[in-house]
Design a protein around this motif. Structure first.
Motif, PDB file in Angstrom:
ATOM      1  N   PHE A  87      -0.924  11.504  15.806  1.00  0.00           N
ATOM      2  CA  PHE A  87      -0.871  10.065  15.567  1.00  0.00           C
ATOM      3  C   PHE A  87       0.010   9.358  16.586  1.00  0.00           C
ATOM      4  O   PHE A  87      -0.259   8.222  16.968  1.00  0.00           O
ATOM      5  CB  PHE A  87      -0.432   9.757  14.130  1.00  0.00           C
ATOM      6  CG  PHE A  87      -1.468  10.149  13.114  1.00  0.00           C
ATOM      7  CD1 PHE A  87      -2.776   9.730  13.231  1.00  0.00           C
ATOM      8  CD2 PHE A  87      -1.142  10.964  12.040  1.00  0.00           C
ATOM      9  CE1 PHE A  87      -3.747  10.095  12.309  1.00  0.00           C
ATOM     10  CE2 PHE A  87      -2.097  11.341  11.112  1.00  0.00           C
ATOM     11  CZ  PHE A  87      -3.402  10.899  11.250  1.00  0.00           C
ATOM     12  N   GLN A  88       1.042  10.028  17.072  1.00  0.00           N
ATOM     13  CA  GLN A  88       1.879   9.445  18.123  1.00  0.00           C
ATOM     14  C   GLN A  88       1.092   9.305  19.421  1.00  0.00           C
ATOM     15  O   GLN A  88       1.177   8.280  20.100  1.00  0.00           O
ATOM     16  CB  GLN A  88       3.136  10.292  18.339  1.00  0.00           C
ATOM     17  CG  GLN A  88       4.136  10.152  17.215  1.00  0.00           C
ATOM     18  CD  GLN A  88       5.283  11.141  17.311  1.00  0.00           C
ATOM     19  OE1 GLN A  88       5.297  12.035  18.148  1.00  0.00           O
ATOM     20  NE2 GLN A  88       6.257  10.989  16.426  1.00  0.00           N
ATOM     21  N   LYS A  89       0.301  10.328  19.767  1.00  0.00           N
ATOM     22  CA  LYS A  89      -0.522  10.273  20.972  1.00  0.00           C
ATOM     23  C   LYS A  89      -1.588   9.190  20.846  1.00  0.00           C
ATOM     24  O   LYS A  89      -1.846   8.448  21.795  1.00  0.00           O
ATOM     25  CB  LYS A  89      -1.175  11.632  21.238  1.00  0.00           C
ATOM     26  CG  LYS A  89      -0.217  12.665  21.797  1.00  0.00           C
ATOM     27  CD  LYS A  89      -0.837  14.024  21.933  1.00  0.00           C
ATOM     28  CE  LYS A  89      -1.912  14.043  22.990  1.00  0.00           C
ATOM     29  NZ  LYS A  89      -2.468  15.391  23.213  1.00  0.00           N
ATOM     30  N   LEU A  90      -2.210   9.103  19.681  1.00  0.00           N
ATOM     31  CA  LEU A  90      -3.236   8.089  19.447  1.00  0.00           C
ATOM     32  C   LEU A  90      -2.626   6.693  19.558  1.00  0.00           C
ATOM     33  O   LEU A  90      -3.185   5.813  20.220  1.00  0.00           O
ATOM     34  CB  LEU A  90      -3.881   8.286  18.069  1.00  0.00           C
ATOM     35  CG  LEU A  90      -4.881   7.213  17.635  1.00  0.00           C
ATOM     36  CD1 LEU A  90      -6.069   7.161  18.590  1.00  0.00           C
ATOM     37  CD2 LEU A  90      -5.339   7.468  16.212  1.00  0.00           C
ATOM     38  N   GLY A  91      -1.490   6.490  18.931  1.00  0.00           N
ATOM     39  CA  GLY A  91      -0.819   5.197  18.990  1.00  0.00           C
ATOM     40  C   GLY A  91      -0.438   4.803  20.403  1.00  0.00           C
ATOM     41  O   GLY A  91      -0.614   3.654  20.816  1.00  0.00           O
ATOM     42  N   ALA A  92       0.073   5.767  21.152  1.00  0.00           N
ATOM     43  CA  ALA A  92       0.450   5.505  22.541  1.00  0.00           C
ATOM     44  C   ALA A  92      -0.774   5.134  23.373  1.00  0.00           C
ATOM     45  O   ALA A  92      -0.707   4.248  24.236  1.00  0.00           O
ATOM     46  CB  ALA A  92       1.159   6.722  23.133  1.00  0.00           C
ATOM     47  N   GLU A 137     -14.273   7.151  22.762  1.00  0.00           N
ATOM     48  CA  GLU A 137     -13.382   6.920  23.903  1.00  0.00           C
ATOM     49  C   GLU A 137     -11.945   6.689  23.423  1.00  0.00           C
ATOM     50  O   GLU A 137     -10.989   7.163  24.035  1.00  0.00           O
ATOM     51  CB  GLU A 137     -13.856   5.719  24.708  1.00  0.00           C
ATOM     52  CG  GLU A 137     -13.057   5.448  25.960  1.00  0.00           C
ATOM     53  CD  GLU A 137     -13.195   6.506  27.043  1.00  0.00           C
ATOM     54  OE1 GLU A 137     -12.248   6.662  27.827  1.00  0.00           O
ATOM     55  OE2 GLU A 137     -14.226   7.207  27.088  1.00  0.00           O
ATOM     56  N   LEU A 138     -11.802   5.996  22.318  1.00  0.00           N
ATOM     57  CA  LEU A 138     -10.483   5.736  21.760  1.00  0.00           C
ATOM     58  C   LEU A 138      -9.794   7.032  21.335  1.00  0.00           C
ATOM     59  O   LEU A 138      -8.605   7.218  21.561  1.00  0.00           O
ATOM     60  CB  LEU A 138     -10.599   4.795  20.560  1.00  0.00           C
ATOM     61  CG  LEU A 138      -9.293   4.425  19.853  1.00  0.00           C
ATOM     62  CD1 LEU A 138      -8.404   3.601  20.797  1.00  0.00           C
ATOM     63  CD2 LEU A 138      -9.568   3.660  18.582  1.00  0.00           C
ATOM     64  N   LEU A 139     -10.550   7.936  20.749  1.00  0.00           N
ATOM     65  CA  LEU A 139      -9.984   9.169  20.223  1.00  0.00           C
ATOM     66  C   LEU A 139      -9.859  10.283  21.256  1.00  0.00           C
ATOM     67  O   LEU A 139      -9.317  11.342  20.965  1.00  0.00           O
ATOM     68  CB  LEU A 139     -10.828   9.667  19.036  1.00  0.00           C
ATOM     69  CG  LEU A 139     -10.896   8.730  17.841  1.00  0.00           C
ATOM     70  CD1 LEU A 139     -11.835   9.285  16.796  1.00  0.00           C
ATOM     71  CD2 LEU A 139      -9.519   8.469  17.258  1.00  0.00           C
ATOM     72  N   LYS A 140     -10.330  10.026  22.459  1.00  0.00           N
ATOM     73  CA  LYS A 140     -10.272  10.999  23.535  1.00  0.00           C
ATOM     74  C   LYS A 140      -8.827  11.391  23.835  1.00  0.00           C
ATOM     75  O   LYS A 140      -7.946  10.537  23.854  1.00  0.00           O
ATOM     76  CB  LYS A 140     -10.892  10.373  24.775  1.00  0.00           C
ATOM     77  CG  LYS A 140     -11.537  11.300  25.717  1.00  0.00           C
ATOM     78  CD  LYS A 140     -12.156  10.459  26.808  1.00  0.00           C
ATOM     79  CE  LYS A 140     -13.167  11.234  27.588  1.00  0.00           C
ATOM     80  NZ  LYS A 140     -13.709  10.427  28.685  1.00  0.00           N
ATOM     81  N   ASN A 141      -8.595  12.677  24.094  1.00  0.00           N
ATOM     82  CA  ASN A 141      -7.240  13.126  24.447  1.00  0.00           C
ATOM     83  C   ASN A 141      -6.946  12.643  25.804  1.00  0.00           C
ATOM     84  O   ASN A 141      -6.475  12.752  26.667  1.00  0.00           O
ATOM     85  CB  ASN A 141      -7.108  14.642  24.323  1.00  0.00           C
ATOM     86  CG  ASN A 141      -7.012  15.060  22.872  1.00  0.00           C
ATOM     87  OD1 ASN A 141      -6.618  14.287  22.013  1.00  0.00           O
ATOM     88  ND2 ASN A 141      -7.387  16.279  22.598  1.00  0.00           N
TER      89      ASN A 141
END
Length: 73
Positions: free
Chosen positions: A9-14, A69-73
């Motif tokens: 969730f931190q990576k997604l938020g960033a 695309e949003l959820l892409k690492n």
């Protein structure tokens, strides 16, 4: 939330914050355009909450990208 989920969730938020800032959209305007609360967006960008799918769809739409695309690492 376990540690693995927190990191995700931190990576997604960033990522959301980065994409929003690249488009030079302030947090308040973006939240309004996405029809979500500013505090909610803040919590998502800080990785402090588990956003619902509908919320992620609104954010992706606001960024004019696909949810994939949003959820892409």
């Amino acid at each position: 939330m376990n540690r693995k989920e927190e990191k995700y969730f931190q990576k997604l938020g960033a990522r959301i914050k980065q994409l929003r800032e690249e488009r030079e959209i302030d947090q308040k305007s973006f939240a309004f355009d996405c029809e979500i609360g500013r505090t909610q967006l803040y919590m998502i960008e800080k990785g402090r909450t588990n956003p619902r799918l509908l919320t992620l769809m609104k954010i992706a739409d606001g960024l004019e990208i696909s949810i994939a695309e949003l959820l892409k690492n």
